[in-house]
Design an enzyme around this catalytic site. Structure first.
Site, short mmCIF file in Angstrom:
data_model
loop_
_atom_site.label_atom_id
_atom_site.label_comp_id
_atom_site.label_asym_id
_atom_site.label_seq_id
_atom_site.Cartn_x
_atom_site.Cartn_y
_atom_site.Cartn_z
N GLU A 93 -3.84 22.42 -125.34
CA GLU A 93 -3.49 23.68 -124.69
C GLU A 93 -2.21 23.52 -123.87
O GLU A 93 -1.42 24.47 -123.75
CB GLU A 93 -4.66 24.14 -123.81
N HIS A 126 2.56 30.84 -128.86
CA HIS A 126 1.43 30.03 -128.41
C HIS A 126 0.92 29.13 -129.55
O HIS A 126 0.81 27.91 -129.39
CB HIS A 126 0.32 30.94 -127.89
N GLU A 127 0.64 29.74 -130.69
CA GLU A 127 0.10 28.96 -131.81
C GLU A 127 1.14 27.98 -132.34
O GLU A 127 0.80 26.88 -132.80
CB GLU A 127 -0.42 29.88 -132.91
N HIS A 140 0.79 24.83 -130.41
CA HIS A 140 -0.27 23.98 -130.96
C HIS A 140 0.22 23.28 -132.23
O HIS A 140 -0.02 22.09 -132.45
CB HIS A 140 -1.49 24.83 -131.31
ZN LIG Z 1 -4.39 27.77 -127.37
#
Ligand SMILES: [Zn+2]
Ligand SMILES: [Zn+2]
Lengths: 495, 495
Positions: free
Chosen positions: A294, A264-265, A268
């Site tokens: 996101e 997830h990170e 980003h």
């Molecule tokens: Zn996030």
């Protein structure tokens, strides 16, 4: 030349933002525990300098004067974004900002304390104060920006997002999910009954989990010459585009949660690392907003990282790093686990949007004054009951007190989470349409084509377009819930 | 109230200094390699803001006006230090500072390149340019401060230090060392012949060395709630007093160099961690200067860490962490190893001062104009020959090109190193006089009394006194080489 002045200002602001970003990441990762007070003082002072320098009155004149200068294309779109940025930053009087900041800090502190005690009654007056300030704020932003009050709040996080466009999209999704979530749960139950899950229990040393995370990050495109992975209590993506700091948190009993967090990170981080460097000191060079950001993290975590094709490639990597030999049938039930719960941040991709839509609906009512804080627990409970069949009436800590956003006066932020999920699905569909080999490449650990597509269509665009324009240009059509719905049906709707 | 304005200014400057300190430490320890350019831009911009804010013309008026205000004792001494600081910061015109900064950066880059090539001829013009600027700088500082030119340069690093006081002290030490260094070497040779050294060779895993370093740091008083140890290419002590960042560098083949480095930096850190916090945002709250700072690191590294009593306690700790069982007779020859060499930073405590005195003498001649850069290699060689019996004529890279200080225009800094060594010995002697149990306590790992003495006499004083006053007050007499001489005789003068 006035544009030149804006350009020089951009370099100064970038330096202060750089300092704040690195000090913030350092605080969560490497700071000694006793260093917090001085760090807070230093960051508050730097944030004050940044705000003063970014909102100085002469900047308005520079922006106006630059409109009449001979600018190239990049400069012209940069100027428009300078203006948008300046307007959003200066539309509240300094007196109001100070009052709001101190009230917000007090209410956040109170919330931390009272949430633990599940004490809604004591928290209610603080939230009433915040809501009354937010109504003031929304009215002021609305009058400067010529927008509806709630739209004016969203504009801070996702320029161009309007409730009139989002509500029908969310309604379509909500109608679908109210039926689909119970179906997905029933399908999961039948499947687990037929083939009981193999527990993923074991002891996974942190250095091995870290090596696994690094291998996965690197594979999906993270550039280790411009970023790093470390540990913090709350995972985040911070730092600056040339040095992106992502973190995770390890439990030796559960490798999957840390790994999914890393993916997830890393999503980003890919966005930040691939922003247009030549615009790095202009607002134009930044990521577009919270929803698009996101969409990039969810793209990597959900569209790629929970894709069965991904696990065809990933399982041997897991075996190499952790020494565990699982089959797809062992791992996928965990990767696709669905659960009806009270807590948004613990929710899976099927139920998460219902948590967000509930908040989106309630916060519009709070901002407009159609709902008062006193009636919030009942209103929350009614929706929770309707959407997820759960009650929070006797448990406000896990109801309207569960998130920091409202105590922190961040109204208009919640929709970004689910907009990001929708955008990620729509981007994947658009990519797969022009690139039919998408899944087979991913099953071999090749992420070049999908990253090229995102680099061209999302990352390299910085803040050139509004949020809806960016998505429409990237995917060929306006945001539509059907891509995400089809994605869920495919992944969770089959026995 | 004007003092109030200075106090507020102090908070703002402290925030920028905090950012610069943490960004600097982060750069050497955790920054991604590709993050350097933007980091340099950000730090240059922040340093510019700091300089502009700290040297604003209105500050002079505030300082003057505050003299007539009703101040308490702390405020009055703080004001004097505000003035000293401001005067030193503003005594050069901005035009000169810019010219010097850019020439210094160029000359440092050139030096890095040409030192590797051992190319004095190409480097000479750059150093001539630097020396000519330093003469200008010294003259300007001298006229504002009403000091001799070389004293005006030293004043930046060690307020109150004067060549007229230092030279006789250094002369006494030099006279002693020219005879003593060969004696110490001969004694070492005889001892090694009688009892050949047991090599400390082995493979010491970095995590074990780190655990050893942490154990030693903690024992000598390092506060882990206000600091940490990490790794960098060049060891340093950085960060801020509430969060002191020290670093070391490990070689798996040699645990002693990393450990001694940790003790050295821990000595610097103890000073920073124990500065008077209530003065933290005033210049008064800072460490007194480079010589006193070095006296604190050398106190821990040399007076404590190379003391045989220390090793009585330390050997079992080493055994616990590294699993090696050495006797005092095994370890002390390595801890007290003496070697005649060309390189200052590699020198031991016997020969190190001769390297410094050579530079101290030559740089005074360069600043005064009695020596020109063209004649530097011969002048260097002559002194090297006289003091250490070595020649560098065919090897300028290890002669006048060996340190970054001169290419970086830092004239007047070198004496601090040896002044620190002298002060450390004088402090130890003063402590031992009032605390005869000093050595026996240390042999049991008790550092409370020695730390209390230093906290009272050095650390808590901040910048209250000039460097010579601080030492005289702490030890009861003016700086004298005899304590260091007696220390060397005791440690290195006995067969
Ligand atoms: Zn996030
Ligand atoms: Zn040192």
């Amino acid at each position: 030349m006035s544009f030149q002045k804006l350009d020089e200002l951009g370099h100064k602001l970038e330096a202060l933002e750089h300092a704040l970003a690195i000090l913030g990441a350092d605080e969560a990762t490497h700071m000694a525990v006793g260093g917090g007070e001085k760090r807070a003082d230093a960051m508050a002072a730097l944030a004050g300098m940044l705000h003063r320098q970014a909102s100085a009155p002469e900047i308005a004149d520079w922006i106006d004067a630059a409109e009449n200068e001979d600018l190239n294309d990049d400069q012209r779109i940069a100027l428009a974004e300078f203006r948008r940025h300046y307007t959003n930053l200066t539309c509240l009087p300094a007196e109001f900002v100070e009052r709001q900041t101190s009230q917000r800090l007090r209410s956040e502190q109170l919330w931390r304390d009272l949430r633990e005690k599940n004490d809604w009654k004591s928290f209610r007056p603080a939230l009433e104060g915040i809501v009354s300030l937010v109504r003031e704020e929304a009215a002021m932003r609305a009058s400067v920006l010529k927008l509806d009050p709630y739209d004016a709040l969203m504009e801070q996080y996702d320029p161009g997002n309007r409730a009139a466009d989002i509500t029908p999209v969310f309604d379509k999704l909500k109608t679908f999910l109210k039926d689909f979530a119970p179906q997905a749960l029933a399908i999961q139950e039948q499947r687990d009954a037929k083939r009981p899950r193999k527990p993923l229990s074991g002891t996974y040393a942190i250095d091995k989990q870290r090596a696994l995370g690094l291998a996965m990050m690197g594979a999906v495109g993270f550039d280790f010459t411009h970023g790093s992975l470390s540990v913090s209590h709350h995972p985040f993506c911070g730092g600056v585009p040339t040095d992106v700091r992502i973190t995770t948190r390890y439990k030796t009993s559960d490798f999957l949660s840390a790994l999914m967090g890393v993916l997830h990170e890393a999503g980003h981080a890919l966005y930040e690392q691939n922003l247009p460097h030549q615009w790095g000191h202009w607002p134009l060079g930044r990521a577009r907003g919270m929803a698009v950001h996101e969409s990039q993290s969810l793209f990597v975590e959900k569209q790629l990282g929970r894709n069965p094709a991904f696990w065809r490639w990933a399982l041997p990597v897991v075996e190499r790093e952790l020494g565990e030999n699982w089959s797809l049938d062992d791992i996928l039930p965990w990767v696709h686990h669905v659960e009806r719960g009270l807590i948004r941040v613990d929710a899976d991709e099927v139920t998460y949007p219902l948590h967000v839509i509930l908040r989106y609906e309630l916060e519009q009512e709070l901002v407009s004054g159609r709902l008062e804080v006193a009636d919030l627990p009942e209103a929350w409970d009614a929706k929770m009951h309707e959407y997820l069949g759960l009650s929070t009436l006797d448990n406000p800590a896990d109801g309207p007190m569960q998130d920091v956003h409202w105590p922190g006066a961040a109204f208009g932020y919640f929709p970004s989470y689910t907009l990001g999920a929708l955008m990620a699905a729509q981007q994947w569909a658009a990519f797969e349409k022009v690139h039919p080999a998408a899944n087979s490449e991913i099953s071999e650990g090749h992420f070049e084509a999908v990253n090229d597509w995102r680099r061209t269509n999302i990352w390299s665009q910085g803040s050139r377009y509004s949020t809806p324009e960016l998505i429409e240009r990237a995917t060929g059509e306006k945001l539509d819930a059907r891509f995400f719905i089809e994605h869920l049906e495919k992944r969770y709707g089959q026995a």
